[in-house]
Design an enzyme around this catalytic site. Sequence first.
Site, short mmCIF file in Angstrom:
data_model
loop_
_atom_site.label_atom_id
_atom_site.label_comp_id
_atom_site.label_asym_id
_atom_site.label_seq_id
_atom_site.Cartn_x
_atom_site.Cartn_y
_atom_site.Cartn_z
N CYS A 43 0.82 -1.21 0.00
CA CYS A 43 0.00 0.00 0.00
C CYS A 43 0.85 1.26 0.00
O CYS A 43 0.66 2.15 -0.82
CB CYS A 43 -0.95 0.00 1.20
SG CYS A 43 -2.01 1.47 1.27
N CYS A 48 -1.60 1.61 -3.17
CA CYS A 48 -2.68 2.59 -3.12
C CYS A 48 -2.22 4.02 -2.83
O CYS A 48 -2.77 4.97 -3.38
CB CYS A 48 -3.74 2.16 -2.12
SG CYS A 48 -3.12 1.43 -0.59
N LYS A 51 -0.22 5.46 -5.93
CA LYS A 51 -1.16 5.45 -7.05
C LYS A 51 -2.20 6.56 -6.90
O LYS A 51 -2.54 7.25 -7.86
CB LYS A 51 -1.84 4.09 -7.14
CG LYS A 51 -2.78 3.94 -8.34
CD LYS A 51 -3.25 2.50 -8.46
CE LYS A 51 -3.90 2.01 -7.19
NZ LYS A 51 -4.33 0.61 -7.25
N TYR A 178 -9.32 -3.38 -10.81
CA TYR A 178 -9.20 -1.98 -10.41
C TYR A 178 -7.82 -1.40 -10.69
O TYR A 178 -7.69 -0.22 -11.04
CB TYR A 178 -9.58 -1.80 -8.93
CG TYR A 178 -8.58 -2.33 -7.94
CD1 TYR A 178 -7.61 -1.50 -7.39
CD2 TYR A 178 -8.61 -3.67 -7.53
CE1 TYR A 178 -6.69 -1.98 -6.46
CE2 TYR A 178 -7.70 -4.16 -6.61
CZ TYR A 178 -6.75 -3.32 -6.09
OH TYR A 178 -5.84 -3.79 -5.18
N GLU A 182 -7.44 1.91 -13.01
CA GLU A 182 -6.90 3.14 -12.42
C GLU A 182 -5.70 3.65 -13.20
O GLU A 182 -5.61 4.85 -13.49
CB GLU A 182 -6.54 2.88 -10.95
CG GLU A 182 -7.78 2.73 -10.08
CD GLU A 182 -7.48 2.31 -8.66
OE1 GLU A 182 -8.38 2.43 -7.81
OE2 GLU A 182 -6.35 1.85 -8.39
N HIS A 437 -27.64 21.16 0.58
CA HIS A 437 -27.68 21.69 -0.78
C HIS A 437 -26.81 22.94 -0.91
O HIS A 437 -26.76 23.75 0.02
CB HIS A 437 -29.14 22.04 -1.13
CG HIS A 437 -29.32 22.57 -2.50
ND1 HIS A 437 -29.31 21.76 -3.62
CD2 HIS A 437 -29.52 23.84 -2.94
CE1 HIS A 437 -29.49 22.51 -4.69
NE2 HIS A 437 -29.62 23.76 -4.31
N GLU A 442 -26.23 15.04 -1.52
CA GLU A 442 -27.66 15.16 -1.24
C GLU A 442 -28.50 14.23 -2.12
O GLU A 442 -29.63 13.90 -1.77
CB GLU A 442 -28.13 16.61 -1.45
CG GLU A 442 -28.15 17.08 -2.88
CD GLU A 442 -28.71 18.50 -3.02
OE1 GLU A 442 -29.77 18.78 -2.44
OE2 GLU A 442 -28.06 19.31 -3.71
#
Length: 448
Positions: A43, A48, A51, A178, A182, A437, A442
Amino acid sequence: MSDFDYDLFVMGAGSGGVRAARISASHGAKVAVAEEHRVGGTCVIRGCVPKKMLVYGSMFAEELGHAENYGWDIEGKSFDWKRLRDFVNNDVDRLEGLYEKTLQSHEVDLFAERASIAGPNTVKLASGREVTAKKILIAVGAWPAMPDFPGVEHCISSNEVFHLEEKPNCLMVVGGGYIAMEFAGIFNALGSEVTVVNRTDRILRSYDEQIVDRMLHIAMGRGINFKMHSKIAKVEKTDDGCLLVDLGDSNPLRVNQVLIATGRKPKTDGLGLENAGVAMDEKGAIKVDEYNRTSCQSIYAVGDVTDRVQLTPVAIREGHAFADTVFGNNPRTVDYDHIPSAVFTQPPLAGVGLTERDAKNQYGNVKVYSSDFRPMKNMFNPHAERGHYKMIVDEASEKILGIHMIGPESPEILQVAAVAVKAGLTKQAFDDTMALHPSMAEELVLLK
């Protein structure tokens, strides 16, 4: 005095191993860790973290592309791959130093060399020294799986991509998971011509099909070329350094680089597991029980080497649970239900719980609430990309079974929504919540 050199010897200083070492030491155990490469594991060092930093760099390229819509005129803009690469790798160095300090502060001995199993309570270091421990924890992670075809030695894996001397003008990415998606998005945004080669017609198999279809539509709109039902027959290197990729048809593709991203396999080769009778499955993963114990009573394993769920937060939880169970007098297991996950494509997608297909298979009658919208931020973007959120609900109980989304900042929004799914909330709980909002989040409380 103990009959062993250490109470715990950890093989591998990745996220799971470091957490297990730190917590075990805090419980009073005498701990050592062996790491053959760099402290931090997949990692931090080659996964991750670097990356995601490349993702940020490529996202800026996109923003820069329509800066005039924000009111900015930028003359002479250019991109320097080496500058981005070096910045990312320098931060990896910083993080590695922090991990080392964590071990030092907990008085954990660090051996900067490979270790293998010599017996139920003995590890052998690459230097030849043997060390004994009451308990051994294997946390060596996984390694890129490279296919077997002529010329594969000319290709790279995700391990090497962070150290490329030059940004490839033309890149082929092999795989449909993934990691492949990516890196395809990263280099596409940075200006490379990207082709994705996948052996089937489906990518990101564990994610909701409707969300993946939206991602594919956007990726192709951004110029990424997909070759489905294809696989590499051979790769040849030309005199000018380019690669000719034969996909089994009459027209080899000429690219600068081929990135193999077809998954990762447990890094158990040469660990000496047979010396302690540690059982593995047919894929080479170490078999463990719910408390992370292997078939050898003194040896445990956590993280990707067990191939349960190859995610960093899972390895950390497993390492912590192991330490509490074995040295903290607090037996704990890890709950693998409703684990949120994300793919940092551009835009990113994220999901938690059951996909629509899986929910229908398990529950039969389900309701699907959704929102298809153009995020306000995308108004500045010349590409009319739309976001999509969906919620899958059990028709009988109104319990939320899954939430899936694609759009800007989807992983950040999904993490909070995952709490609701994990807690077993109903659709009504979202309906009763006032919208914030204007925001993309939302949409989750306005789903129809």
